[in-house]
Structure formats: C-alpha cells, structure tokens
Design a protein around this motif. Structure first.
Motif, PDB file in Angstrom:
ATOM      1  N   CYS A 162      -2.946 -10.968   2.569  1.00  0.00           N
ATOM      2  CA  CYS A 162      -1.566 -11.310   2.223  1.00  0.00           C
ATOM      3  C   CYS A 162      -0.651 -10.104   2.453  1.00  0.00           C
ATOM      4  O   CYS A 162      -0.960  -8.993   2.018  1.00  0.00           O
ATOM      5  CB  CYS A 162      -1.513 -11.730   0.755  1.00  0.00           C
ATOM      6  N   CYS A 200       0.842  -8.995  -1.343  1.00  0.00           N
ATOM      7  CA  CYS A 200       0.021  -8.388  -2.406  1.00  0.00           C
ATOM      8  C   CYS A 200      -1.332  -7.885  -1.926  1.00  0.00           C
ATOM      9  O   CYS A 200      -2.066  -7.272  -2.696  1.00  0.00           O
ATOM     10  CB  CYS A 200      -0.158  -9.377  -3.557  1.00  0.00           C
ATOM     11  N   CYS A 259      -1.137 -17.601  -0.423  1.00  0.00           N
ATOM     12  CA  CYS A 259      -1.977 -16.628  -1.117  1.00  0.00           C
ATOM     13  C   CYS A 259      -2.252 -17.132  -2.533  1.00  0.00           C
ATOM     14  O   CYS A 259      -1.324 -17.498  -3.253  1.00  0.00           O
ATOM     15  CB  CYS A 259      -1.237 -15.291  -1.147  1.00  0.00           C
ATOM     16  N   CYS A 299      -0.412 -14.484  -5.156  1.00  0.00           N
ATOM     17  CA  CYS A 299       1.036 -14.341  -5.353  1.00  0.00           C
ATOM     18  C   CYS A 299       1.844 -15.510  -4.784  1.00  0.00           C
ATOM     19  O   CYS A 299       3.054 -15.580  -4.984  1.00  0.00           O
ATOM     20  CB  CYS A 299       1.524 -13.018  -4.747  1.00  0.00           C
TER      21      CYS A 299
HETATM   22 ZN   LIG Z   1      -0.362 -12.439  -2.113  1.00  0.00          ZN
END
Ligand SMILES: [Zn+2]
Length: 344
Positions: A36, A39, A67, A70
């Motif tokens: 991701c 994050c 993701c 997040c």
């Molecule tokens: Zn993420």
C-alpha cells in the motif's frame, strides 16, 4: 491453493467486452504492486475489475484492490513501465488540453479556473510571490497567476509532454519536461504555492512526489492537490467496473479524503481545507461506459455522453455536481489544501 490465489485466478480470467475482444488491442506486460502506498501494508482485498473502456489501448483485465489496513485503493498489478507508450498513446495529451474542447466549454472552464484559484489563494496568508503547477499542460494556470502580478521568472511549470512547453518558455515561464522526483531546478523552501490537478492518481510513487513538493514549499506555503474522490456518489454508483474515475489502466492510486490527508500529514504538511470539485467527465464516462459495454451495447446513445462530443450534457453534469458541492455532498473529485507549518 490459498484464498488469495483463488481470487487472483478468478479476476484474471474476466473476459473483455465483445467490442474490445474483437479489436487488435494487445495484452500488455504488468508489474506487481505488493505494498500500500499510504501505509505500507501488504494485506488487501479486491475492489473492482475493469478494462480500458475509454481508449481501448489494451485488452487486459485490471484490478483495483483496497488495503485492509487503511482502505487506500491501488491498481495491482499495474502496467509495466515499458508499456507507458501503449497506455498513453500520442493522441492522449491533446485530449487533456482545452484546445480540443468546444469554445463555450473553454470559456466556462476559464471562469471555473478563476474561482478555483481564488479559493486556493484564500488559504495562503500572504500575497503569492512564487508558484509551480505540476502537470501544467498548455499553461492556463501559469497565465492566470501571471495575471495576478507574479513575475514569470517565479512561475514554474512541470509537464511530461515537452512539445507544449516550448511556447510557455518563450513567454518567460520556467518550465521543465520532468517528473517531480527528477526535477532539481526548484530550490527547497522557495515556493509560496504549488498546485497539482489530477496528477497524483497517475504516478508510481505518490508519497515520493508529495514529499518532494512539501520540500519546495516555503514556510506557510500552500499545496493544492486535486484528485478523484472514491467517496463521491458516481464512484459508489459505478464502483463495480464502469466509474469514469478509474481511467483504467492509467490511474494507479485512488484516494478518499482520509487517505490523501494521511499521506500529506505524514510528509509534514497540515491539511487546512477540503473542497468538493465538480467532475462532469467522470459522470459522463461512467454513463458512457455503462451504455456502451453493459449487456446489449448502445453505442449510439453512449456517444451522447462522450465529454468531447456533447457540450450540453457536459454543462448539465457540471451544474449538477456544483449544486451537490453547494449542498455539502461528496462530488466526483476533491481538492485538499495543505500548508507547510511556520512562516508566522
Ligand atoms: Zn494501507
């Protein structure tokens, strides 16, 4: 077989719509995007599967994942760098310059541009002395800022299409045919305002781009970033495959206010405002793709929703999204204003 590999096998076998299948569009090379961009997590689930409905440059099915940590959405896998000239054909850039759009739409756009810049400048607590537009195209925002009295030697533009920069250089603007990450001509801490409209969703490493721009800002300087909004009504209605904002396979990262805000804060910027922006072309492309490719296609009807052919419908979607923005609803795109701390 693990759960994720069953899911992977499943989406990769999605058949293209008949029109694309019958075309000569190639299958292109891809590269994995395991982490991701917001994050760094490697846990994800499928968000949507779509084709290049808009330009039909390739026949691959493309998958967006969100993701699990997040919620950020990215294209995974995405086109390999070696295929960029396929997914961005020579005609691509001209689509995005106002020269090809109807003159009435050009005038309407100039009015919207002025009001957009006024809104952005209200976040800067001093008159701007320096400016950069990342993805400046034919330079309409550079000229608007020159009109406000900023010397052209302090107005910068970045654009990958070198041909459009020539006239701007002659007019005295400082323009560079470079990616943000490669540009060394702009000193750190030197800019009062940076704008980047509908670029971040195209880049491979959005965190690196934002970090570099944050470095260019003077203390108190403002970064205005506009991108499609996954929380918009159109994004939700057409989430399964046809949303115009997917712009598959050229949009690699798709944001909502929370994920973009986090990315800006993680690079040391304060988010000072979030504005709803109109996104008539996303509405129109969503309807266009749905009419043209779903079930029994309606290509004749679909043409009415092609933003380059239908000024009246374009105007009505702009009005519709503008009304929604006035009512505080989430529209097709968002503009976040972020400030570098300091500067009194
Ligand atoms: Zn993420």
């Amino acid at each position: 077989m693990t759960a994720s590999s069953i899911e992977a096998a499943d989406w990769r076998s999605t058949r293209p719509p008949a029109e694309l299948e019958a075309s000569s569009a190639p299958e292109i090379a891809v590269e994995e995007v395991p982490l991701c961009a917001v994050c760094g997590s490697d846990r994800f689930a499928s968000h949507a599967v779509a084709f290049d409905y808009e330009l039909q440059t390739c026949r691959n099915p493309w998958r967006f994942v969100h993701c699990n940590a997040c919620g950020h959405v990215r294209l995974h896998p995405r086109p390999a760098v070696s295929t960029l000239s396929v997914i961005y054909p020579p005609t691509y850039y001209s689509y995005h310059y106002e020269t090809d759009i109807h003159p009435i739409a050009v005038r309407a756009k100039a009015i919207l541009d002025r009001s957009k810049l006024r809104g952005i400048l209200s976040a800067l607590e001093r008159p701007p002395q320096s400016y950069c537009d990342v993805g400046c195209g034919s330079g309409r925002f550079l000229r608007q800022m020159a009109g406000l009295g900023i010397p052209r030697s302090n107005i910068h533009g970045l654009e990958l299409d070198a041909a459009v920069l020539e006239p701007l250089a002659k007019e005295g603007f400082r323009v560079f045919a470079e990616r943000v990450e490669d540009c060394r001509e702009i000193p750190d801490g030197s800019l009062d305002l940076v704008t980047m409209f509908h670029v971040i969703e195209h880049v491979a490493d959005p965190g690196a781009v934002i970090e570099r721009i944050a470095g260019w800002l003077a203390p108190g300087g403002v970064f205005a970033i506009e991108t499609p909004n996954l929380d918009g009504l159109d994004a939700r209605l057409f989430a399964r495959t046809y949303w115009g904002g997917y712009h598959v396979p050229r949009h690699w990262n798709l944001f909502r206010p929370e994920t973009l805000g986090r990315m800006l804060r993680d690079r040391g910027l304060e988010v000072v405002a979030m504005r709803q922006q109109t996104g008539h072309s996303f509405w129109m492309y969503s309807l266009h793709h749905w009419l043209r490719f779903e079930g029994h296609p309606h290509p004749g009807l679909a043409r009415w929703f092609d933003p380059f052919q239908s000024v009246a419908i374009l105007a009505s979607f702009t009005a519709f999204d503008r009304l929604r923005a006035l009512l505080g609803m989430r529209t097709s795109a968002m503009l976040l204003l972020a400030r570098r701390p300091g500067g009194g």
